[in-house]
Write a protein that holds these residues in place. Structure first.
Motif, PDB file in Angstrom:
ATOM      1  N   HIS A   1       3.744   1.524  -1.482  1.00 55.05           N
ATOM      2  CA  HIS A   1       4.183   1.726  -2.879  1.00 55.05           C
ATOM      3  C   HIS A   1       3.007   2.123  -3.774  1.00 55.05           C
ATOM      4  N   ALA A   2       1.796   1.704  -3.394  1.00 52.82           N
ATOM      5  CA  ALA A   2       0.605   2.107  -4.152  1.00 52.82           C
ATOM      6  C   ALA A   2       0.375   3.613  -4.035  1.00 52.82           C
ATOM      7  N   VAL A   3       0.478   4.167  -2.835  1.00 55.43           N
ATOM      8  CA  VAL A   3       0.244   5.612  -2.709  1.00 55.43           C
ATOM      9  C   VAL A   3       1.390   6.395  -3.365  1.00 55.43           C
TER      10      VAL A   3
ATOM     11  N   LEU B   1       2.707   5.460  -6.173  1.00 56.23           N
ATOM     12  CA  LEU B   1       2.301   5.421  -7.577  1.00 56.23           C
ATOM     13  C   LEU B   1       1.113   6.353  -7.823  1.00 56.23           C
TER      14      LEU B   1
ATOM     15  N   GLN C   1       0.822  -1.206   0.000  1.00 54.60           N
ATOM     16  CA  GLN C   1       0.000   0.000   0.000  1.00 54.60           C
ATOM     17  C   GLN C   1       0.861   1.264   0.000  1.00 54.60           C
TER      18      GLN C   1
END
Lengths: 426, 426
Positions: free
Chosen positions: B271-273, B275, B269
């Protein structure tokens, strides 16, 4: 009616475009009816460059429903094909062709079998929305064969049950898939926001990074996201509704900077919720990230310098291919020069198969052969940043295209994929 | 007091561990005080393998504050160093050392200058939390030099102002950084959840994918995320608070499957935010994704088969390095075999510099030399999936370590980084 009524074959051939979402569809609230958790917006791509062609035929001599995809027979048993076929048969009308001696009553359709042949002029399942064009074409051509009274929007709700994003391929130009509220999905359908002429200076360049089939299918990927991501519901309920309004406005006003910013941030957020999925889903690879990052930083620096100077938008679907949308032909030619500088073809690739689609952009860029590619000057930022590496062979090929029109019937029988006498693939 | 009072040099040398967050810190609510938008939890890594050593010294003969990092003089003018120095000087106490003839009154500290030398035994700014260990060590060693009365938790609130995650390096074992509520940051500090002996069978293997400095610093990265991500506030307010409670519980109960699942999903998560940030931030590369995906799918299949059989957790910080946490020594040995099979060293690398830290895991894995690496049998899943490729040279080296203790003073003067007579680097 003649002496051999069993011998006629009735046939329709249609061509349907693919589409690329600029506000993404990711996540279903109903798996069977394919009802999404948010609205989405797409640009239809010119079917002269990317399309599915489908011939559907019916004959009393057929003893079962059969389908061929790209020349190879495939099963029609899947629930999604069956949903579409059932929905279309239920709406079939009387058909009469005096010349050919054909007369089909609407109730006959339940007992008549179909032969279907479909052909994509681009790689299947590599993140280029082949199923969208395919299912839209199936539904559209069957609707013509069976003389349905439904308009394209109503047909889109049938195509949706075959492949969600297929519903957006029933129109050209700029299309919104309204998620709808009804449990039966009757109001989950596509509407056209503007036709392809409304904003016709846009040029779309697709970098096909890998023609391999993608590892995670969209269907299982979005199911996993809805089940495990702690961010997807917030995206669907809070983030996307605002972006839909902003994107409709940007399209209406041909406001390219807003269009670009919305498309890029929504693409990134889609990949972010994929990464927030457990196990995580990666559709992009290092090549995509390199393009993404380069394009995005460039856009951002434009935005910071002069607020309306953004020249290129990008979006990545469920695959590593980059879809770049240039503001106009001039910027597309510059972009193509940069792309060819950074991602040159391998030495054994000829330019003609490396840039496909609308090759006139290549001429605008002053590139006629491989010598011109080798002679390209480095983009301006290279002077400051020698880290950017040339990535030979990372891109399989580029497709140049533009926003295009919706489905059409091909009246010319030579374009049919089935033999008009036997109903079998040519 | 002797005849040459100006000549004394008072010195303290300390060693401080680095830490790896298993519930991530990403995003500040106050840039100057470094106050986070959510709690975070970390595991302290054994300082025998990864640590910062810092010598701080004071002498009336010093005419300015000076600092050397890894042997090179660096500026102390940065706001973060200055915040820490100011906060510590404000709390300094009387110091007296009769043997050396040193007597410093608390008010003298405002006029005395410091010499500081610091050394990381691992690459700086490659996503291995070098600034965490460094700032924690600076604050801890200065606190000892100046005889502060504050406990480690109170010191952590000072270290926090140097580098957020530094506050978690003031304790060994399992540490929570409480975000706090006060505007002045007084309640934003670290507490120990459990010491390193509480769960001492864990083994940590770090794959150092690239020792290059990362492209985006954490400071600017998290600022961009807070400013542009549409998901970060939802993460901070809705997702993390639940995960903190669950993670504390998992650590308390030594519940490895829950620990692993929380660590992995929270890493993803984070690394998701990144991105979802605009422009997007990519800390992971294809090598990280390959590891990530492989490990994660393996974990997930374990979970689905038998609910408590998960053997390895992973987490990625702001860099491409994978941090893997194995349930115990046995699984660590198996993991190391798999890692060496999939990511073998390049032919010119010797095993001794490819696996560093706790080399006893290598012996457990039955690997004594490069021939043993070459002779490794493929992991079981390779039989079913021949797509997995060997990635020679993708990993620079592996560090084997374990949960470790907090900061310590090194009494042995031979370990000091400054000359006890001159106060200059040895």
């Amino acid at each position: 009616m003649g002496g051999e009524p069993a011998k006629w074959v009735s046939m329709v051939t249609a061509r349907t475009p693919t589409n690329i979402a600029v506000i993404k569809y990711w996540g279903k609230r109903d798996e069977t009816l394919i009802l999404p958790i948010n609205d989405s917006i797409s640009v239809t791509l010119d079917p002269n460059h990317l399309c599915t062609t489908t011939t559907v035929s019916v004959s009393p001599s057929f003893d079962q429903d059969r389908m061929w995809l790209n020349g190879k027979e495939i099963s029609l048993q899947g629930g999604r094909f069956q949903s579409c076929l059932r929905e279309i048969r239920a709406r079939a009308q009387d058909v009469e062709d005096e010349k050919k001696g054909i007369k089909i009553k609407k109730e006959d359709w339940q007992n008549l079998h179909l032969h279907i042949a479909s052909y994509n002029n681009f790689p299947t399942a590599a993140g280029l929305a082949s199923s969208a064009a395919g299912l839209a074409c199936l539904v559209f051509s069957l609707a013509k064969l069976m003389n349905l009274k439904e308009d394209n929007s109503q047909l889109s709700a049938i195509a949706r049950q075959g492949s969600g994003s297929a519903c957006r391929s029933l129109y050209g130009g700029f299309v919104k898939w309204i998620m709808g509220k009804e449990d039966n999905g009757s109001d989950s359908l596509a509407v056209q926001l503007a036709d392809e002429k409304h904003w016709d200076e846009l040029v779309i360049i697709i970098a096909v990074v890998s023609a391999r089939q993608k590892e995670t299918s969209s269907t299982s990927g979005m199911r996993d996201t809805v089940e495990t991501s702690a961010l997807i519901q917030h995206r669907a309920k809070e983030v996307v509704p605002k972006r839909i309004i902003q994107m409709e406005d940007a399209i209406q006003k041909r406001d390219f900077p807003s269009f670009a910013r919305l498309a890029c941030t929504d693409s990134n957020q889609f990949h972010a919720v994929c990464l927030d999925t457990y196990p995580p889903i990666f559709y992009m690879n290092d090549t995509s990230h390199r393009q993404d990052n380069q394009l995005c930083r460039e856009m951002e620096s434009c935005r910071r310098n002069t607020s309306d100077n953004v020249q290129v938008a990008y979006t990545f679907d469920a695959g590593p291919n980059a879809v770049m949308i240039a503001r106009n032909r001039k910027t597309a030619a510059l972009l193509l020069q940069r792309l060819l500088y950074n991602f040159p073809p391998q030495s054994d690739t000829d330019l003609d198969s490396y840039i496909i689609g609308d090759k006139s952009i290549l001429q605008d860029a002053g590139i006629n052969d491989m010598k011109d590619v080798e002679g390209l000057a480095p983009p301006p930022e290279i002077k400051d940043n020698i880290l950017i590496q040339k990535s030979k062979g990372d891109v399989s090929y580029f497709i140049c295209t533009r926003p295009g029109g919706g489905p059409v019937v091909l009246a010319d029988e030579t374009q049919a994929l089935l033999n008009p006498l036997t109903g079998l693939p040519k």
